[in-house]
Design a protein around this motif. Sequence first.
Motif, PDB file in Angstrom:
ATOM      1  N   GLY A 222      55.996 146.479  25.277  1.00 28.91           N
ATOM      2  CA  GLY A 222      55.577 147.612  26.083  1.00 28.91           C
ATOM      3  C   GLY A 222      56.702 148.443  26.664  1.00 28.91           C
ATOM      4  N   ALA A 223      57.957 147.986  26.571  1.00 24.76           N
ATOM      5  CA  ALA A 223      59.067 148.816  27.049  1.00 24.76           C
ATOM      6  C   ALA A 223      59.142 150.126  26.273  1.00 24.76           C
ATOM      7  CB  ALA A 223      60.387 148.052  26.924  1.00 24.76           C
ATOM      8  N   ALA A 224      58.612 150.110  25.049  1.00 25.90           N
ATOM      9  CA  ALA A 224      58.623 151.316  24.218  1.00 25.90           C
ATOM     10  C   ALA A 224      57.766 152.426  24.805  1.00 25.90           C
ATOM     11  CB  ALA A 224      58.148 150.983  22.803  1.00 25.90           C
ATOM     12  N   CYS A 225      56.971 152.138  25.831  1.00 28.06           N
ATOM     13  CA  CYS A 225      56.141 153.175  26.455  1.00 28.06           C
ATOM     14  C   CYS A 225      56.990 154.271  27.091  1.00 28.06           C
ATOM     15  CB  CYS A 225      55.205 152.569  27.490  1.00 28.06           C
ATOM     16  SG  CYS A 225      53.880 151.567  26.790  1.00 28.06           S
ATOM     17  N   ILE A 226      58.268 154.007  27.380  1.00 28.47           N
ATOM     18  CA  ILE A 226      59.110 155.070  27.931  1.00 28.47           C
ATOM     19  C   ILE A 226      59.367 156.156  26.896  1.00 28.47           C
ATOM     20  CG2 ILE A 226      60.230 153.485  29.551  1.00 28.47           C
ATOM     21  CD1 ILE A 226      62.738 153.593  27.809  1.00 28.47           C
ATOM     22  N   LEU A 227      59.052 155.871  25.628  1.00 27.31           N
ATOM     23  CA  LEU A 227      59.215 156.860  24.558  1.00 27.31           C
ATOM     24  C   LEU A 227      57.969 157.726  24.378  1.00 27.31           C
ATOM     25  CD1 LEU A 227      60.777 154.522  21.831  1.00 27.31           C
ATOM     26  CD2 LEU A 227      62.021 156.017  23.399  1.00 27.31           C
ATOM     27  N   TYR A 228      56.833 157.297  24.937  1.00 31.10           N
ATOM     28  CA  TYR A 228      55.592 158.044  24.746  1.00 31.10           C
ATOM     29  C   TYR A 228      55.723 159.420  25.402  1.00 31.10           C
ATOM     30  CZ  TYR A 228      53.131 153.622  23.569  1.00 31.10           C
ATOM     31  OH  TYR A 228      52.714 152.450  23.003  1.00 31.10           O
ATOM     32  N   PRO A 229      55.392 160.482  24.682  1.00 33.69           N
ATOM     33  CA  PRO A 229      55.500 161.828  25.256  1.00 33.69           C
ATOM     34  C   PRO A 229      54.680 161.978  26.534  1.00 33.69           C
ATOM     35  CG  PRO A 229      55.137 161.941  22.875  1.00 33.69           C
ATOM     36  CD  PRO A 229      54.958 160.507  23.272  1.00 33.69           C
ATOM     37  N   GLY A 230      55.324 162.505  27.573  1.00 36.60           N
ATOM     38  CA  GLY A 230      54.629 162.839  28.805  1.00 36.60           C
ATOM     39  C   GLY A 230      54.444 161.717  29.800  1.00 36.60           C
ATOM     40  N   VAL A 231      54.699 160.465  29.418  1.00 38.78           N
ATOM     41  CA  VAL A 231      54.416 159.350  30.317  1.00 38.78           C
ATOM     42  C   VAL A 231      55.354 159.354  31.523  1.00 38.78           C
ATOM     43  CG1 VAL A 231      54.444 156.844  30.567  1.00 38.78           C
ATOM     44  CG2 VAL A 231      53.346 157.874  28.586  1.00 38.78           C
ATOM     45  N   LEU A 232      56.649 159.334  31.293  1.00 42.57           N
ATOM     46  CA  LEU A 232      57.597 159.322  32.413  1.00 42.57           C
ATOM     47  C   LEU A 232      57.484 160.593  33.236  1.00 42.57           C
ATOM     48  CD1 LEU A 232      60.778 157.771  30.730  1.00 42.57           C
ATOM     49  CD2 LEU A 232      59.150 156.656  32.270  1.00 42.57           C
ATOM     50  N   ASP A 233      57.255 161.714  32.568  1.00 39.16           N
ATOM     51  CA  ASP A 233      57.125 162.978  33.284  1.00 39.16           C
ATOM     52  C   ASP A 233      55.913 162.940  34.213  1.00 39.16           C
ATOM     53  OD1 ASP A 233      58.303 165.599  33.625  1.00 39.16           O
ATOM     54  OD2 ASP A 233      56.455 166.395  32.762  1.00 39.16           O
ATOM     55  N   GLY A 234      54.811 162.364  33.731  1.00 40.36           N
ATOM     56  CA  GLY A 234      53.613 162.278  34.549  1.00 40.36           C
ATOM     57  C   GLY A 234      53.806 161.404  35.764  1.00 40.36           C
ATOM     58  N   VAL A 235      54.466 160.239  35.586  1.00 42.25           N
ATOM     59  CA  VAL A 235      54.711 159.337  36.716  1.00 42.25           C
ATOM     60  C   VAL A 235      55.669 159.992  37.708  1.00 42.25           C
ATOM     61  CG1 VAL A 235      55.605 157.088  37.421  1.00 42.25           C
ATOM     62  CG2 VAL A 235      54.284 157.290  35.299  1.00 42.25           C
ATOM     63  N   ALA A 236      56.709 160.670  37.194  1.00 42.89           N
ATOM     64  CA  ALA A 236      57.679 161.333  38.070  1.00 42.89           C
ATOM     65  C   ALA A 236      57.017 162.434  38.890  1.00 42.89           C
ATOM     66  CB  ALA A 236      58.824 161.912  37.244  1.00 42.89           C
ATOM     67  N   GLU A 237      56.123 163.193  38.278  1.00 38.97           N
ATOM     68  CA  GLU A 237      55.409 164.241  39.013  1.00 38.97           C
ATOM     69  C   GLU A 237      54.497 163.635  40.074  1.00 38.97           C
ATOM     70  OE1 GLU A 237      55.728 167.590  38.903  1.00 38.97           O
ATOM     71  OE2 GLU A 237      57.470 167.106  37.644  1.00 38.97           O
ATOM     72  N   GLU A 238      53.908 162.495  39.731  1.00 38.11           N
ATOM     73  CA  GLU A 238      52.997 161.836  40.674  1.00 38.11           C
ATOM     74  C   GLU A 238      53.721 161.388  41.937  1.00 38.11           C
ATOM     75  OE1 GLU A 238      50.440 157.674  40.910  1.00 38.11           O
ATOM     76  OE2 GLU A 238      50.803 158.585  38.953  1.00 38.11           O
ATOM     77  N   VAL A 239      54.937 160.834  41.765  1.00 36.00           N
ATOM     78  CA  VAL A 239      55.684 160.328  42.927  1.00 36.00           C
ATOM     79  C   VAL A 239      56.595 161.396  43.529  1.00 36.00           C
ATOM     80  CG1 VAL A 239      55.593 157.970  42.058  1.00 36.00           C
ATOM     81  CG2 VAL A 239      57.583 159.380  41.527  1.00 36.00           C
ATOM     82  N   GLY A 240      56.776 162.511  42.813  1.00 36.39           N
ATOM     83  CA  GLY A 240      57.556 163.616  43.344  1.00 36.39           C
ATOM     84  C   GLY A 240      59.052 163.415  43.318  1.00 36.39           C
ATOM     85  N   SER A 241      59.569 162.632  42.355  1.00 37.14           N
ATOM     86  CA  SER A 241      61.016 162.413  42.275  1.00 37.14           C
ATOM     87  C   SER A 241      61.403 161.939  40.882  1.00 37.14           C
ATOM     88  CB  SER A 241      61.466 161.364  43.304  1.00 37.14           C
ATOM     89  OG  SER A 241      61.013 160.072  42.919  1.00 37.14           O
ATOM     90  N   ASP A 242      62.717 161.895  40.638  1.00 39.34           N
ATOM     91  CA  ASP A 242      63.210 161.227  39.440  1.00 39.34           C
ATOM     92  C   ASP A 242      62.849 159.749  39.523  1.00 39.34           C
ATOM     93  OD1 ASP A 242      64.290 163.659  38.769  1.00 39.34           O
ATOM     94  OD2 ASP A 242      66.364 163.101  39.196  1.00 39.34           O
ATOM     95  N   LEU A 243      63.051 159.032  38.413  1.00 35.72           N
ATOM     96  CA  LEU A 243      62.674 157.620  38.372  1.00 35.72           C
ATOM     97  C   LEU A 243      63.847 156.762  37.917  1.00 35.72           C
ATOM     98  CD1 LEU A 243      59.284 157.992  36.440  1.00 35.72           C
ATOM     99  CD2 LEU A 243      59.528 157.565  38.899  1.00 35.72           C
ATOM    100  N   PHE A 244      64.098 155.689  38.631  1.00 41.67           N
ATOM    101  CA  PHE A 244      64.943 154.629  38.090  1.00 41.67           C
ATOM    102  C   PHE A 244      64.090 153.807  37.127  1.00 41.67           C
ATOM    103  CE2 PHE A 244      67.455 155.054  42.123  1.00 41.67           C
ATOM    104  CZ  PHE A 244      68.650 155.414  41.498  1.00 41.67           C
ATOM    105  N   ILE A 245      64.701 153.393  36.023  1.00 45.41           N
ATOM    106  CA  ILE A 245      64.011 152.552  35.034  1.00 45.41           C
ATOM    107  C   ILE A 245      64.768 151.240  34.932  1.00 45.41           C
ATOM    108  CG2 ILE A 245      63.222 152.347  32.646  1.00 45.41           C
ATOM    109  CD1 ILE A 245      63.360 155.414  32.469  1.00 45.41           C
ATOM    110  N   LEU A 246      64.109 150.150  35.351  1.00 42.79           N
ATOM    111  CA  LEU A 246      64.703 148.817  35.294  1.00 42.79           C
ATOM    112  C   LEU A 246      64.105 148.080  34.093  1.00 42.79           C
ATOM    113  CD1 LEU A 246      64.737 149.823  38.347  1.00 42.79           C
ATOM    114  CD2 LEU A 246      64.948 147.417  38.963  1.00 42.79           C
ATOM    115  N   PRO A 247      64.929 147.731  33.098  1.00 41.76           N
ATOM    116  CA  PRO A 247      64.406 147.047  31.901  1.00 41.76           C
ATOM    117  C   PRO A 247      64.060 145.593  32.190  1.00 41.76           C
ATOM    118  CG  PRO A 247      66.797 147.255  31.750  1.00 41.76           C
ATOM    119  CD  PRO A 247      66.373 147.975  33.008  1.00 41.76           C
ATOM    120  N   SER A 248      62.810 145.350  32.564  1.00 38.31           N
ATOM    121  CA  SER A 248      62.371 144.005  32.920  1.00 38.31           C
ATOM    122  C   SER A 248      62.407 143.072  31.717  1.00 38.31           C
ATOM    123  CB  SER A 248      60.963 144.075  33.509  1.00 38.31           C
ATOM    124  OG  SER A 248      60.477 142.811  33.836  1.00 38.31           O
ATOM    125  N   SER A 249      62.015 143.575  30.533  1.00 40.40           N
ATOM    126  CA  SER A 249      62.078 142.814  29.280  1.00 40.40           C
ATOM    127  C   SER A 249      61.710 143.768  28.156  1.00 40.40           C
ATOM    128  CB  SER A 249      61.115 141.612  29.298  1.00 40.40           C
ATOM    129  OG  SER A 249      59.780 142.029  29.078  1.00 40.40           O
TER     130      SER A 249
END
Length: 302
Positions: A222-249
């Motif tokens: 599921g780490a590959a979800c960061i490649l899905y178009p629009g996913v990170l952008d949607g989460v960033a807009e929701e929280v109103g900031s850039d995002l740190f991404i910690l590779p849990s596994s």
Amino acid sequence: MDMEVFARKICAAVEKELGREFRAEAREVRKNNGILLHGLLILAKGETVVPTIYLERFLRAYESGMPFKEVVGRVLSAYRESSPEGGIDMEFFKSFEDVRDRICYRLIGRKGNEELLDGMPYIEFLDLAICFYYSYHGEQLGDGTILIHNSHMEMWETCTAELFGLAKRNTRRLFPWECRGLDEVLREMADSGHGADMEDPVDAICTDLPMKVLTNSRKTHGAACILYPGVLDGVAEEVGSDLFILPSSIHEVILLPDTGYGDNEELKGMIREVNSAQVALEEVLSDTLYRYDRADKRVVIV
């Protein structure tokens, strides 16, 4: 006992038990992050596709005092339990038209996987690699994956760019993304009996930091979800900031709003600590801290 000696003894014993219609052979299997396992293949006449039985656990049992005859019996039981009735017809895998709709991608680290990547198509993504697999599903095989190598690409007369185009479409269709609060995920794990006693540095601070877990519906690769178009952008807009991404596994990443007040070095240390103490070596993605820049709409290394 040396693994090679043990494997030879197991092969000989299995062939003696099953008779002339069967052949047993041991092969080294290279897994993620440089892990090398020893797989046993038991082939009946005419069979080309059989389950791989990894011998490491059987060697540990033998070295712990289990009689060799019992070890052989358990190997044969594992073979019979994992062998589908009627055999497996893999002729379909030769046809690109028959596999193209289930070609997907996943993320692995480039460091430590140099030999593995040398034999397969992939695309560099920061210090990671986007590689490809066939996601199979059926009554005989259940659900599983076949990693795509250069030999497959040549057989199908395709290229890395075409595989990537198919995987971009197929992966998000077959494995939709989901993003939930880390506290919710940890509570669910505790309620199910998994991880309840785990001393997790993430757990210790999750009540103070609004962390989210991004993965897919199968919780696999599921780490590959960061490649899905629009996913990170949607989460960033929701929280109103850039995002740190910690590779849990390789199976999920943790997202944390970059409010400008965080300690980058502390986050990097947390990644290293979790990877070294609580993630199986084969499932480690990276020790790197990443950030999603919502202005540029791209992931960068911190």
